[in-house]
Design a protein around this motif. Structure first.
Motif, PDB file in Angstrom:
ATOM      1  N   LYS A  21       0.845  -1.187   0.000  1.00 23.50           N
ATOM      2  CA  LYS A  21       0.000   0.000   0.000  1.00 23.50           C
ATOM      3  C   LYS A  21       0.884   1.242   0.000  1.00 23.50           C
ATOM      4  N   PRO A  22       0.471   2.266  -0.728  1.00 27.54           N
ATOM      5  CA  PRO A  22       1.252   3.502  -0.661  1.00 27.54           C
ATOM      6  C   PRO A  22       1.171   4.093   0.735  1.00 27.54           C
ATOM      7  N   ARG A  23       2.271   4.676   1.176  1.00 22.43           N
ATOM      8  CA  ARG A  23       2.325   5.246   2.517  1.00 22.43           C
ATOM      9  C   ARG A  23       1.457   6.494   2.568  1.00 22.43           C
ATOM     10  N   LYS A  24       0.669   6.605   3.618  1.00 21.89           N
ATOM     11  CA  LYS A  24      -0.159   7.786   3.816  1.00 21.89           C
ATOM     12  C   LYS A  24       0.728   8.928   4.312  1.00 21.89           C
ATOM     13  N   ARG A  28       2.793  16.751   8.554  1.00 22.92           N
ATOM     14  CA  ARG A  28       4.070  17.435   8.314  1.00 22.92           C
ATOM     15  C   ARG A  28       4.551  17.218   6.884  1.00 22.92           C
ATOM     16  N   ASP A  29       4.371  15.981   6.358  1.00 24.43           N
ATOM     17  CA  ASP A  29       4.748  15.718   4.972  1.00 24.43           C
ATOM     18  C   ASP A  29       3.952  16.601   4.024  1.00 24.43           C
ATOM     19  N   LEU A  30       2.652  16.739   4.284  1.00 17.51           N
ATOM     20  CA  LEU A  30       1.812  17.591   3.434  1.00 17.51           C
ATOM     21  C   LEU A  30       2.230  19.052   3.529  1.00 17.51           C
ATOM     22  N   SER A  34       3.520  21.250   0.390  1.00 14.76           N
ATOM     23  CA  SER A  34       2.887  22.540   0.123  1.00 14.76           C
ATOM     24  C   SER A  34       3.932  23.660   0.078  1.00 14.76           C
ATOM     25  N   ALA A  35       4.877  23.651   1.015  1.00 13.93           N
ATOM     26  CA  ALA A  35       5.925  24.668   1.039  1.00 13.93           C
ATOM     27  C   ALA A  35       6.801  24.567  -0.204  1.00 13.93           C
TER      28      ALA A  35
END
Length: 102
Positions: A21-24, A28-30, A34-35
């Motif tokens: 499964k792809p890691r959710k 913080r990753d999002l 975004s940055a």
């Protein structure tokens, strides 16, 4: 190796590769994604009275990254007091200039 065994190994590899499964992404990753997009799509800066443009590879990206850092970076300040226990080292073999007077 017989063809039947090769086919079996091939099918097993297909099943195992699809079961991953792809890691959710975390919050913080999002924020980092975004940055990064915000920096890459920075509005163009022609002249800046504060920054000397020839010093920067891309002054627009630098200015946008600084704005995002200023808005997103969190610094936590704690009250003064006794140092936590993990700061009181009992190790003898490591030079600690602040304790040895160096």
């Amino acid at each position: 190796m017989p063809i039947s065994q090769m086919n079996s190994l091939f099918l097993q590899s297909l099943v195992s590769s699809h079961s991953m499964k792809p890691r959710k992404l975390s919050v913080r990753d999002l924020e980092l994604v975004s940055a990064k997009l915000g920096i890459e799509n920075a509005p163009r800066v022609e002249n800046s009275p504060v920054l000397y443009a020839p010093v920067f590879r891309n002054i627009s990206m630098f200015k946008r990254s600084y704005e995002l850092m200023d808005r997103m970076l969190k610094v936590y300040v704690y009250k003064e007091g006794g140092k936590p226990i993990f700061h009181q080292s009992k190790t003898r073999g490591i030079c600690m200039p602040w304790k040895d007077g160096l």
